[in-house]
Design a protein around this motif. Structure first.
Motif, PDB file in Angstrom:
ATOM      1  N   THR A 106       0.864  -1.172   0.000  1.00 54.45           N
ATOM      2  CA  THR A 106       0.000   0.000   0.000  1.00 54.45           C
ATOM      3  C   THR A 106       0.901   1.221   0.000  1.00 54.45           C
ATOM      4  O   THR A 106       1.756   1.366   0.888  1.00 54.45           O
ATOM      5  CB  THR A 106      -0.921   0.020   1.235  1.00 54.45           C
ATOM      6  OG1 THR A 106      -1.731  -1.154   1.244  1.00 54.45           O
ATOM      7  CG2 THR A 106      -1.821   1.248   1.220  1.00 54.45           C
ATOM      8  N   PHE A 107       0.732   2.086  -1.000  1.00 53.91           N
ATOM      9  CA  PHE A 107       1.604   3.237  -1.197  1.00 53.91           C
ATOM     10  C   PHE A 107       0.967   4.519  -0.681  1.00 53.91           C
ATOM     11  O   PHE A 107      -0.266   4.677  -0.707  1.00 53.91           O
ATOM     12  CB  PHE A 107       1.899   3.437  -2.691  1.00 53.91           C
ATOM     13  CG  PHE A 107       2.891   2.476  -3.265  1.00 53.91           C
ATOM     14  CD1 PHE A 107       2.484   1.236  -3.726  1.00 53.91           C
ATOM     15  CD2 PHE A 107       4.236   2.818  -3.373  1.00 53.91           C
ATOM     16  CE1 PHE A 107       3.394   0.340  -4.275  1.00 53.91           C
ATOM     17  CE2 PHE A 107       5.149   1.934  -3.926  1.00 53.91           C
ATOM     18  CZ  PHE A 107       4.735   0.696  -4.370  1.00 53.91           C
ATOM     19  N   GLY A 108       1.815   5.461  -0.262  1.00 57.78           N
ATOM     20  CA  GLY A 108       1.377   6.823  -0.014  1.00 57.78           C
ATOM     21  C   GLY A 108       1.292   7.583  -1.326  1.00 57.78           C
ATOM     22  O   GLY A 108       1.575   7.040  -2.400  1.00 57.78           O
ATOM     23  N   GLN A 109       0.912   8.865  -1.227  1.00 62.22           N
ATOM     24  CA  GLN A 109       0.685   9.673  -2.437  1.00 62.22           C
ATOM     25  C   GLN A 109       1.971  10.189  -3.050  1.00 62.22           C
ATOM     26  O   GLN A 109       1.983  10.687  -4.173  1.00 62.22           O
ATOM     27  CB  GLN A 109      -0.221  10.872  -2.132  1.00 62.22           C
ATOM     28  CG  GLN A 109      -1.475  10.558  -1.367  1.00 62.22           C
ATOM     29  CD  GLN A 109      -1.286  10.770   0.120  1.00 62.22           C
ATOM     30  OE1 GLN A 109      -0.388  10.188   0.740  1.00 62.22           O
ATOM     31  NE2 GLN A 109      -2.133  11.586   0.702  1.00 62.22           N
ATOM     32  N   GLY A 110       3.064  10.131  -2.304  1.00 55.64           N
ATOM     33  CA  GLY A 110       4.341  10.598  -2.807  1.00 55.64           C
ATOM     34  C   GLY A 110       4.678  12.017  -2.369  1.00 55.64           C
ATOM     35  O   GLY A 110       3.796  12.837  -2.111  1.00 55.64           O
ATOM     36  N   THR A 111       5.986  12.278  -2.255  1.00 55.31           N
ATOM     37  CA  THR A 111       6.511  13.619  -1.970  1.00 55.31           C
ATOM     38  C   THR A 111       7.546  13.941  -3.028  1.00 55.31           C
ATOM     39  O   THR A 111       8.457  13.139  -3.280  1.00 55.31           O
ATOM     40  CB  THR A 111       7.172  13.680  -0.580  1.00 55.31           C
ATOM     41  OG1 THR A 111       6.200  13.434   0.430  1.00 55.31           O
ATOM     42  CG2 THR A 111       7.807  15.053  -0.347  1.00 55.31           C
ATOM     43  N   ILE A 112       7.375  15.103  -3.678  1.00 62.02           N
ATOM     44  CA  ILE A 112       8.339  15.544  -4.683  1.00 62.02           C
ATOM     45  C   ILE A 112       9.490  16.240  -3.971  1.00 62.02           C
ATOM     46  O   ILE A 112       9.294  17.272  -3.326  1.00 62.02           O
ATOM     47  CB  ILE A 112       7.690  16.518  -5.687  1.00 62.02           C
ATOM     48  CG1 ILE A 112       6.492  15.848  -6.378  1.00 62.02           C
ATOM     49  CG2 ILE A 112       8.721  16.978  -6.715  1.00 62.02           C
ATOM     50  CD1 ILE A 112       5.657  16.812  -7.194  1.00 62.02           C
TER      51      ILE A 112
END
Lengths: 117, 116
Positions: A106-112
């Motif tokens: 299960t992944f998070g939305q991501g951080t750029i």
């Protein structure tokens, strides 16, 4: 419901400084956590992982910290380099929960992350 | 090449059209996953194969989605009667061991599907 959350959509850091990326989770069955790095138009690549029996795992410039009581993990990059600029995804899995669990992520939305020279 | 290969890289489909997305995993890898990544989101699990057996398809969003891996190597994700909400990047990943073995996932570069 978002079981893995990365609340900072973006982070900007100067080259040579520390980058700290944060991740929170809600599912107490998660017992194995991973960080993936993704460049544009490429698939995610595995960076570092940590089992719930540990609170820290280090690999070169990358260290992951796990706080089980707070259901929080963080990735530290020291020193940050311009080539580290990418999207970072936190992921979690109930690896040893038994039953039908088997390592589905299960992944998070991501951080750029942007590292400025 | 030694990595996971996906084709096509880009696919534009008209609404209602059927599409087939192909994944060539790393040779010898037992586990194969399909994920869907919408714009600005993280990948979301669709389905998992251990060799040719589809052990979990709980993430497939509707019965329009179908995946197969008949010989335990190449896999195809088929979407019938595509809808605009199917527009996303479809990622394939493989790993050497069974998913419980902690083998890291190796992702392909994905297929970007745009439904017009």
């Amino acid at each position: 419901d978002q079981q893995v959350k990365q609340n900072s959509p973006s982070l900007s850091v100067q080259e040579g400084r520390i980058s700290i990326l944060n991740c929170d989770y809600t599912n107490s069955m998660f017992d194995y956590f991973l960080w993936y790095k993704k460049y544009p138009a490429e698939g995610p690549t595995f960076l570092i992982s940590i089992s719930s029996i540990k609170d820290k795992n280090e690999d070169g410039r990358f260290t992951v910290f796990l706080n089980k009581s707070a259901k929080h993990l963080s990735l530290h990059i020291v020193p940050s380099q311009p080539g580290d600029s990418a999207v970072y995804f936190c992921a979690a899995t109930p690896l040893n929960a038994g039953g039908t669990s088997y390592g589905k992520l299960t992944f998070g939305q991501g951080t750029i992350l942007t590292v400025h020279p | 090449g030694a990595g996971v290969s996906q084709s096509p890289r880009y696919k534009v489909a008209k609404r209602g059209q059927d599409v087939a997305l192909r994944c060539d995993p790393i040779s010898g890898h037992v586990s194969l996953f399909w994920y869907q990544q919408a714009l600005g989101q993280g990948p979301e699990f669709l389905t998992y194969f251990q060799n040719e057996a589809q052990l979990d398809k709980s993430g497939l969003p509707s019965d329009r989605f179908f995946a197969e891996r008949p010989e335990g190597s190449v896999s195809t994700l088929k979407i019938q009667r595509t809808q605009q909400e199917d527009s996303a990047v479809y990622l394939c990943a493989s790993s050497y061991g069974a998913a419980r073995d902690n083998s890291p996932l190796h992702f392909g570069n994905g297929t970007r599907l745009t439904v017009t």
